[in-house]
Design an enzyme around this catalytic site. Structure first.
Site, PDB file in Angstrom:
ATOM      1  CB  SER A  34      -0.173  -8.807   9.618  1.00 27.46           C
ATOM      2  OG  SER A  34      -0.142  -8.109   8.385  1.00 27.46           O
ATOM      3  CE  LYS A  84      -3.917 -10.597  -0.372  1.00 19.56           C
ATOM      4  NZ  LYS A  84      -3.317 -11.331  -1.446  1.00 19.56           N
ATOM      5  CB  SER A 124      -6.866  -2.212  -6.533  1.00 17.01           C
ATOM      6  OG  SER A 124      -7.893  -3.067  -6.947  1.00 17.01           O
ATOM      7  CB  ALA A 125      -8.891  -2.900 -11.463  1.00 19.60           C
ATOM      8  CE1 TYR A 149      -7.071  -3.790  -0.715  1.00 17.48           C
ATOM      9  CE2 TYR A 149      -8.720  -4.092  -2.432  1.00 17.48           C
ATOM     10  CZ  TYR A 149      -7.396  -4.037  -2.036  1.00 17.48           C
ATOM     11  OH  TYR A 149      -6.406  -4.214  -2.966  1.00 17.48           O
ATOM     12  CE  LYS A 153      -4.844  -1.259  -2.197  1.00 17.58           C
ATOM     13  NZ  LYS A 153      -3.463  -1.289  -1.690  1.00 17.58           N
ATOM     14  CG  PHE A 178      -6.907  -4.857 -14.292  1.00 14.14           C
ATOM     15  CD1 PHE A 178      -6.127  -3.695 -14.270  1.00 14.14           C
ATOM     16  CD2 PHE A 178      -8.245  -4.738 -14.625  1.00 14.14           C
ATOM     17  CE1 PHE A 178      -6.678  -2.449 -14.584  1.00 14.14           C
ATOM     18  CE2 PHE A 178      -8.797  -3.502 -14.956  1.00 14.14           C
ATOM     19  CZ  PHE A 178      -8.023  -2.358 -14.927  1.00 14.14           C
ATOM     20  CG  ASN A 179      -8.730 -10.029 -11.228  1.00 13.78           C
ATOM     21  OD1 ASN A 179      -9.021  -8.929 -11.673  1.00 13.78           O
ATOM     22  ND2 ASN A 179      -9.547 -10.722 -10.450  1.00 13.78           N
ATOM     23  CG  ASN A 199      -8.969 -13.416  -4.549  1.00 11.17           C
ATOM     24  OD1 ASN A 199      -8.183 -13.116  -3.663  1.00 11.17           O
ATOM     25  ND2 ASN A 199      -9.906 -12.594  -4.963  1.00 11.17           N
TER      26      ASN A 199
HETATM   27  P1  NAD Z   1      -0.139  -9.761   0.737  1.00 11.18           P
HETATM   28  O1  NAD Z   1      -1.068  -9.752   1.889  1.00 11.18           O
HETATM   29  O2  NAD Z   1       0.422 -11.062   0.295  1.00 11.18           O
HETATM   30  O3  NAD Z   1       1.090  -8.758   1.014  1.00 11.18           O
HETATM   31  C1  NAD Z   1       0.957  -7.605   1.803  1.00 11.18           C
HETATM   32  C2  NAD Z   1       2.044  -7.647   2.860  1.00 11.18           C
HETATM   33  O4  NAD Z   1       1.963  -6.466   3.667  1.00 11.18           O
HETATM   34  C3  NAD Z   1       1.912  -8.842   3.800  1.00 11.18           C
HETATM   35  O5  NAD Z   1       3.139  -9.551   3.809  1.00 11.18           O
HETATM   36  C4  NAD Z   1       1.608  -8.229   5.160  1.00 11.18           C
HETATM   37  O6  NAD Z   1       2.180  -8.975   6.217  1.00 11.18           O
HETATM   38  C5  NAD Z   1       2.194  -6.835   5.019  1.00 11.18           C
HETATM   39  N1  NAD Z   1       1.589  -5.781   5.840  1.00 11.18           N
HETATM   40  C6  NAD Z   1       0.280  -5.471   5.966  1.00 11.18           C
HETATM   41  N2  NAD Z   1       0.138  -4.410   6.773  1.00 11.18           N
HETATM   42  C7  NAD Z   1       1.386  -4.027   7.150  1.00 11.18           C
HETATM   43  C8  NAD Z   1       1.900  -3.004   7.989  1.00 11.18           C
HETATM   44  N3  NAD Z   1       1.089  -2.147   8.615  1.00 11.18           N
HETATM   45  N4  NAD Z   1       3.238  -2.915   8.156  1.00 11.18           N
HETATM   46  C9  NAD Z   1       4.074  -3.784   7.542  1.00 11.18           C
HETATM   47  N5  NAD Z   1       3.643  -4.772   6.748  1.00 11.18           N
HETATM   48  C10 NAD Z   1       2.312  -4.886   6.567  1.00 11.18           C
HETATM   49  O7  NAD Z   1      -0.872  -9.036  -0.477  1.00 11.18           O
HETATM   50  P2  NAD Z   1      -0.467  -8.925  -2.012  1.00 11.18           P
HETATM   51  O8  NAD Z   1      -1.460  -9.704  -2.771  1.00 11.18           O
HETATM   52  O9  NAD Z   1       0.965  -9.189  -2.186  1.00 11.18           O
HETATM   53  O10 NAD Z   1      -0.800  -7.398  -2.249  1.00 11.18           O
HETATM   54  C11 NAD Z   1       0.194  -6.391  -2.156  1.00 11.18           C
HETATM   55  C12 NAD Z   1      -0.447  -5.032  -2.359  1.00 11.18           C
HETATM   56  O11 NAD Z   1      -1.088  -5.019  -3.629  1.00 11.18           O
HETATM   57  C13 NAD Z   1      -1.519  -4.682  -1.337  1.00 11.18           C
HETATM   58  O12 NAD Z   1      -1.451  -3.303  -1.048  1.00 11.18           O
HETATM   59  C14 NAD Z   1      -2.810  -4.996  -2.073  1.00 11.18           C
HETATM   60  O13 NAD Z   1      -3.888  -4.235  -1.593  1.00 11.18           O
HETATM   61  C15 NAD Z   1      -2.441  -4.619  -3.488  1.00 11.18           C
HETATM   62  N6  NAD Z   1      -3.276  -5.296  -4.486  1.00 11.18           N
HETATM   63  C16 NAD Z   1      -3.344  -6.658  -4.483  1.00 11.18           C
HETATM   64  C17 NAD Z   1      -4.147  -7.309  -5.409  1.00 11.18           C
HETATM   65  C18 NAD Z   1      -4.251  -8.803  -5.393  1.00 11.18           C
HETATM   66  O14 NAD Z   1      -5.149  -9.340  -6.032  1.00 11.18           O
HETATM   67  N7  NAD Z   1      -3.365  -9.552  -4.742  1.00 11.18           N
HETATM   68  C19 NAD Z   1      -4.881  -6.567  -6.346  1.00 11.18           C
HETATM   69  C20 NAD Z   1      -4.784  -5.175  -6.344  1.00 11.18           C
HETATM   70  C21 NAD Z   1      -3.965  -4.543  -5.401  1.00 11.18           C
HETATM   71  C1  UD1 Z   2     -11.581  -9.510  -6.075  1.00 14.02           C
HETATM   72  C2  UD1 Z   2     -11.953  -8.249  -5.329  1.00 14.02           C
HETATM   73  C3  UD1 Z   2     -11.114  -7.096  -5.863  1.00 14.02           C
HETATM   74  C4  UD1 Z   2      -9.623  -7.442  -5.783  1.00 14.02           C
HETATM   75  C5  UD1 Z   2      -9.395  -8.735  -6.575  1.00 14.02           C
HETATM   76  C6  UD1 Z   2      -7.972  -9.194  -6.611  1.00 14.02           C
HETATM   77  C7  UD1 Z   2     -14.330  -8.559  -4.742  1.00 14.02           C
HETATM   78  C8  UD1 Z   2     -15.741  -8.127  -5.019  1.00 14.02           C
HETATM   79  N1  UD1 Z   2     -13.383  -7.989  -5.506  1.00 14.02           N
HETATM   80  O1  UD1 Z   2     -11.845  -9.282  -7.453  1.00 14.02           O
HETATM   81  O2  UD1 Z   2     -11.364  -5.918  -5.123  1.00 14.02           O
HETATM   82  O3  UD1 Z   2      -8.834  -6.390  -6.332  1.00 14.02           O
HETATM   83  O4  UD1 Z   2     -10.203  -9.760  -5.978  1.00 14.02           O
HETATM   84  O5  UD1 Z   2      -7.605  -9.815  -5.414  1.00 14.02           O
HETATM   85  O6  UD1 Z   2     -14.067  -9.361  -3.874  1.00 14.02           O
HETATM   86  N2  UD1 Z   2     -15.220 -16.698  -8.717  1.00 14.02           N
HETATM   87  C9  UD1 Z   2     -15.944 -17.869  -8.726  1.00 14.02           C
HETATM   88  N3  UD1 Z   2     -15.754 -18.746  -7.691  1.00 14.02           N
HETATM   89  C10 UD1 Z   2     -14.873 -18.506  -6.660  1.00 14.02           C
HETATM   90  C11 UD1 Z   2     -14.130 -17.294  -6.695  1.00 14.02           C
HETATM   91  C12 UD1 Z   2     -14.344 -16.410  -7.730  1.00 14.02           C
HETATM   92  O7  UD1 Z   2     -16.743 -18.127  -9.607  1.00 14.02           O
HETATM   93  O8  UD1 Z   2     -14.744 -19.336  -5.744  1.00 14.02           O
HETATM   94  C13 UD1 Z   2     -15.403 -15.774  -9.861  1.00 14.02           C
HETATM   95  C14 UD1 Z   2     -15.883 -14.393  -9.457  1.00 14.02           C
HETATM   96  O9  UD1 Z   2     -17.285 -14.342  -9.418  1.00 14.02           O
HETATM   97  C15 UD1 Z   2     -15.263 -13.529 -10.557  1.00 14.02           C
HETATM   98  C16 UD1 Z   2     -13.953 -14.245 -10.888  1.00 14.02           C
HETATM   99  O10 UD1 Z   2     -14.130 -15.591 -10.448  1.00 14.02           O
HETATM  100  O11 UD1 Z   2     -16.075 -13.528 -11.699  1.00 14.02           O
HETATM  101  C17 UD1 Z   2     -12.744 -13.650 -10.207  1.00 14.02           C
HETATM  102  O12 UD1 Z   2     -12.985 -13.560  -8.811  1.00 14.02           O
HETATM  103  P1  UD1 Z   2     -11.829 -13.109  -7.788  1.00 14.02           P
HETATM  104  O13 UD1 Z   2     -10.615 -13.918  -8.025  1.00 14.02           O
HETATM  105  O14 UD1 Z   2     -12.418 -13.141  -6.412  1.00 14.02           O
HETATM  106  O15 UD1 Z   2     -11.479 -11.629  -8.220  1.00 14.02           O
HETATM  107  P2  UD1 Z   2     -12.449 -10.346  -8.384  1.00 14.02           P
HETATM  108  O16 UD1 Z   2     -13.814 -10.617  -7.939  1.00 14.02           O
HETATM  109  O17 UD1 Z   2     -12.251  -9.807  -9.760  1.00 14.02           O
END
Ligand code: NAD
Ligand code: UD1
Length: 336
Positions: A34, A84, A124-125, A149, A153, A178-179, A199
């Protein structure tokens, strides 16, 4: 040892599959595609020389998911699968609750049925809510999240806690990321967001290749040294290594464990822009805009516990992450 990786073709999952293979594990991926593409499986093979087993299946479809457990002898699971996007979750809460919760409950039922006792969960944080102080420790209270979302978590953490209480054989690790930023240094794997990125890092890389005009910096009046928001950006390769270390920990039968995976260091938006320019030589034009709803001033982790108990710490820098993210974006201007 065979690890089931749900969501294994996604951003963090694919990188983790690479690290698992490099460390001698076998990986079995389940993903409904997806938010990722099957081509990722071939790219993992190009990097590692090993093609992981791949099932296109939805973890919410119990019967389809069970087929994987019937066919593969699984020793542990890393559960990345989930939706996510924070903003999207506000508009489609029911889809988020049903996808993230049903997939996890199906997984836990199947693990029980097939005698699999180890699970690593992508938390996630966001479960800390609005930080009352930084850095954040694993002992800080888990708050009600500010969006559906984040709420999934919080709920899944609770489900795993209760499941561990009820089943002394079950080991579960809640990894609070974290990020995550960056990409595989080969440029073959990385973040491939749909549409305009929300992001920071994918937005910057799209500005760098000219797909977007300029960065919008959300606020410069926070109580931080340069007024812009501070986050704990962790390179996705370091994050992936944290999962391998966690799998090893689970084999010591610890029950429920919780770790922050970050760097312990905060970086502001403007520091990130400067780091990107330094790492790539590409200028990033930006404008200062209003504060984004739901954003906090500062958020970073204390990661001592992961170091002490897993022997893991982040080693790559924000400069490494900028270089790798840009390399991936240049090689994949329209995604994978
Ligand atoms: P991503 O979207 O790239 O990967 C998630 C994968 O799960 C995708 O490939 C999607 O196709 C698959 N998926 C979703 N629903 C599904 C289902 N019902 N059955 C099978 N597959 C399914 O996201 P990511 O950034 O790799 O994140 C991975 C995990 O880490 C997620 O649970 C996300 O919430 C968590 N997480 C991500 C971040 C971030 O910033 N990327 C931060 C904190 C936590
Ligand atoms: C966001 C999510 C958080 C998730 C994380 C990682 C929100 C409120 N929070 O966090 O739940 O776990 O992503 O995927 O959406 N920024 C800019 N310009 C932009 C984009 C971001 O200035 O175009 C700034 C934001 O204001 C922030 C920092 O960059 O200060 C990071 O932003 P982002 O990458 O979106 O992550 P988070 O907000 O920390």
């Amino acid at each position: 040892m065979r690890i089931l990786v749900t969501g294994g073709t996604g951003f963090i999952g694919s990188e983790t599959v690479v690290e698992l293979i490099k460390n001698g594990y076998e990986a079995v991926i389940v993903d409904n595609l997806s938010n990722s593409k099957e081509a990722v499986v071939d790219r993992i093979e190009t990097i590692t020389g090993v093609k992981p087993v791949f099932y296109q299946a939805d973890c919410c479809d119990y019967a389809a998911f069970e087929e994987v457990f019937k066919k593969e002898k699984i020793d542990a699971v890393i559960h990345f699968a989930g939706l996510k996007a924070v903003g999207e979750s506000v508009h489609k809460p029911v889809e988020y609750y049903s996808n993230n919760l049903i997939s996890t409950c199906n997984l836990l039922k199947l693990m029980k049925k097939y005698g699999v006792h180890n699970i690593v969960f992508s938390s996630s944080a966001t479960v800390y809510g609005v930080p009352k102080h930084v850095p954040l420790y694993e002992t800080d209270p888990v708050e009600s999240a500010t969006n559906p979302y984040g709420e999934t978590k919080v709920m899944i953490e609770r489900i795993l806690e209760d499941a561990c209480k009820a089943d002394k054989e079950l080991n579960a690790a809640l990894l609070r990321y974290f990020n995550p930023i960056g990409a595989h240094p080969s440029g073959l794997l990385g973040e491939d967001p749909n549409g305009i990125p929300n992001n920071l890092m994918p937005y910057i890389t799209q500005v760098a290749i000219g797909k977007l005009d300029h960065l919008r910096v959300y606020g410069d009046t926070y109580p931080t040294p340069d007024g812009t928001g501070i986050r704990d950006y962790i390179h996705v390769v370091d994050l992936a290594k944290g999962h391998v270390a966690t799998i090893k920990k689970l084999l010591s039968n610890p029950g429920l464990v919780v770790y922050n995976l970050g760097t312990g260091k905060g970086t502001s938006v403007l520091e990130m822009v400067k780091a990107f320019e330094e790492a790539t030589g590409v200028h990033i034009p930006y404008t200062i805009e209003g504060i984004r709803a739901g954003d906090v001033a500062e958020n970073y982790a204390n990661c001592d516990k992961a170091y002490k108990e897993l022997g893991w710490k982040a080693e790559l820098t924000v400069l490494d992450a900028c270089r790798d993210a840009y390399n991936f974006q240049k090689k994949n201007p329209n995604g994978i």
